[in-house]
Design a protein around this motif. Structure first.
Motif, short mmCIF file in Angstrom:
data_model
loop_
_atom_site.label_atom_id
_atom_site.label_comp_id
_atom_site.label_asym_id
_atom_site.label_seq_id
_atom_site.Cartn_x
_atom_site.Cartn_y
_atom_site.Cartn_z
N GLU A 49 22.65 -27.58 -9.15
CA GLU A 49 22.57 -27.54 -7.75
C GLU A 49 23.66 -26.47 -7.08
O GLU A 49 24.59 -26.40 -6.90
N GLY A 68 22.49 -22.07 -5.13
CA GLY A 68 21.89 -21.13 -4.59
C GLY A 68 21.65 -20.08 -5.71
O GLY A 68 21.62 -20.15 -6.89
N ARG A 102 18.78 -24.37 -7.76
CA ARG A 102 17.69 -25.23 -7.24
C ARG A 102 17.46 -24.67 -5.82
O ARG A 102 16.05 -24.56 -5.05
N LYS A 103 18.27 -24.38 -4.95
CA LYS A 103 18.02 -23.56 -3.67
C LYS A 103 18.03 -22.23 -3.74
O LYS A 103 18.54 -21.62 -2.68
N ASP A 104 17.74 -21.46 -4.77
CA ASP A 104 17.94 -20.15 -4.88
C ASP A 104 16.75 -19.74 -3.66
O ASP A 104 15.65 -19.83 -4.13
N PRO A 105 17.06 -19.06 -2.72
CA PRO A 105 15.94 -18.59 -1.66
C PRO A 105 15.19 -17.52 -2.25
O PRO A 105 13.84 -17.33 -1.55
N LEU A 129 12.39 -22.02 -6.28
CA LEU A 129 12.20 -23.24 -7.35
C LEU A 129 10.85 -23.48 -8.13
O LEU A 129 10.85 -23.25 -9.19
#
Length: 336
Positions: free
Chosen positions: A318, A320, A282-285, A289
């Motif tokens: 949950e 990255g 969800r927090k993969d930069p 998302l």
């Protein structure tokens, strides 16, 4: 910003190319295989796979270089092979041999891990279980090729401290000037790894897993290779629009004309009706998302149109830009 900013032109070109593309969603039933065959031909041309095969494939030879067991209670044996299948390009392939083999094999394609292919099975300083070892512990034969520019497969003048992205930059310019690309060579290497596995271990069907840059390679390999029957993409499913065209990524993600073969998720869709696992944090930069959600929805729609929605699984975990060992293993136990 001045009136001479080039961004509007870039947006226009993207919209022009994607607007002309005929989406997989427009085909189903009897039309699907014919449509897919045409797209696969375009992708092979894009990656210059026929050229590589005609000019650089050679008779297969392989030799075992080393074999060892990791510490602890693991029954997995780690073997390292030299595979000669591409002229003047010996391929290093690690094989994780399970204590009790379930008869199935997985091609593991790593990304920009500083350890190269060893990142699939060598513990880092966190001590967490690696996905390759977890797969082997479940009974799968795991094949991990050292992809072009990663790990040991760098240029002769690259120091040991040369990181993966720098190595890619050192090599891609040379390849592009010759009409080739890192993506094409890596897909070719993945295919030659399957040749090796067939000859050495009698395996004729595979699952394929790719993370990040390895996800790029797996995205193409999973579509093009009939020997691959289950495709697992992690830290990658998205749209170019939100990822490699929205921010700086390693040069290996770019192939001249790539967008003309479809947006990233449209290429992934060509794997259907094979079993597909698409997953991102969800927090993969760098594979954000929004792009993941759009890709997942699109893939669901394609599989639904083909009447096999149960073959497509997507997971948002949950985390990255990382591997989610537990999620992949749970999917494998049920689906492959």
């Amino acid at each position: 910003m001045t009136e001479f900013c080039v961004s509007d032109f870039l947006d226009m070109v993207y919209e022009d190319i994607t607007g002309k593309f005929v989406s997989p969603l427009e085909f189903a039933g009897d039309q699907w295989e014919a449509y897919k065959a045409g797209r696969k031909k375009e992708i092979k041309c894009l990656l210059r796979l026929d050229y590589l095969e005609e000019n650089y494939q050679e008779e297969l030879h392989y030799s075992l270089l080393e074999s060892k067991k990791p510490g602890g209670e693991s029954t997995v044996v780690i073997e390292k092979y030299r595979v000669d299948r591409i002229r003047r390009l010996p391929l290093c392939v690690y094989m994780l041999r399970p204590g009790e083999w379930n008869g199935k094999a997985i091609l593991y394609l790593n990304g920009h891990d500083p350890r190269g292919a060893r990142g699939a099975f060598a513990e880092d300083d966190t001590g967490k279980e690696t996905l390759g070892m977890a797969m082997a512990s479940l009974g799968y034969l795991v094949l991990v090729p050292e992809l072009f520019a990663f790990g040991e497969a760098k240029r002769r003048d690259a120091s040991e401290e040369t990181d993966a992205c720098t190595s890619c930059s050192m090599l891609e310019s040379h390849l592009l000037n010759c009409g080739l690309s890192l993506a094409g060579l890596r897909v070719f290497e993945a295919m030659k790894t399957l040749d090796f596995a067939e000859a050495a271990f009698g395996v004729h069907a595979f699952g394929a897993y790719g993370i990040s840059g390895g996800g790029h390679v797996c995205n193409y390999t999973g579509v093009l290779e009939d020997r691959v029957e289950a495709v697992m993409l992690s830290g990658y499913p998205n749209l170019y629009k939100y990822s490699i065209l929205a921010m700086d990524h390693c040069i290996c993600n770019y192939v001249p004309g790539q967008l003309e073969a479809g947006e990233s998720h449209q290429v992934t869709a060509l794997a259907a009706p094979k079993k597909l696992l698409a997953m991102n944090g969800r927090k993969d930069p760098i594979f954000p998302l929004q792009g993941s959600l759009e890709a997942f929805q699109y893939l669901d729609s394609v599989y639904e149109r083909l009447g096999v929605p149960e073959r497509c699984t997507h997971i948002l975990f949950e985390g990255g830009h990382e591997v989610s060992v537990g999620d992949v293993c749970r999917w494998l136990k049920v689906n492959y």
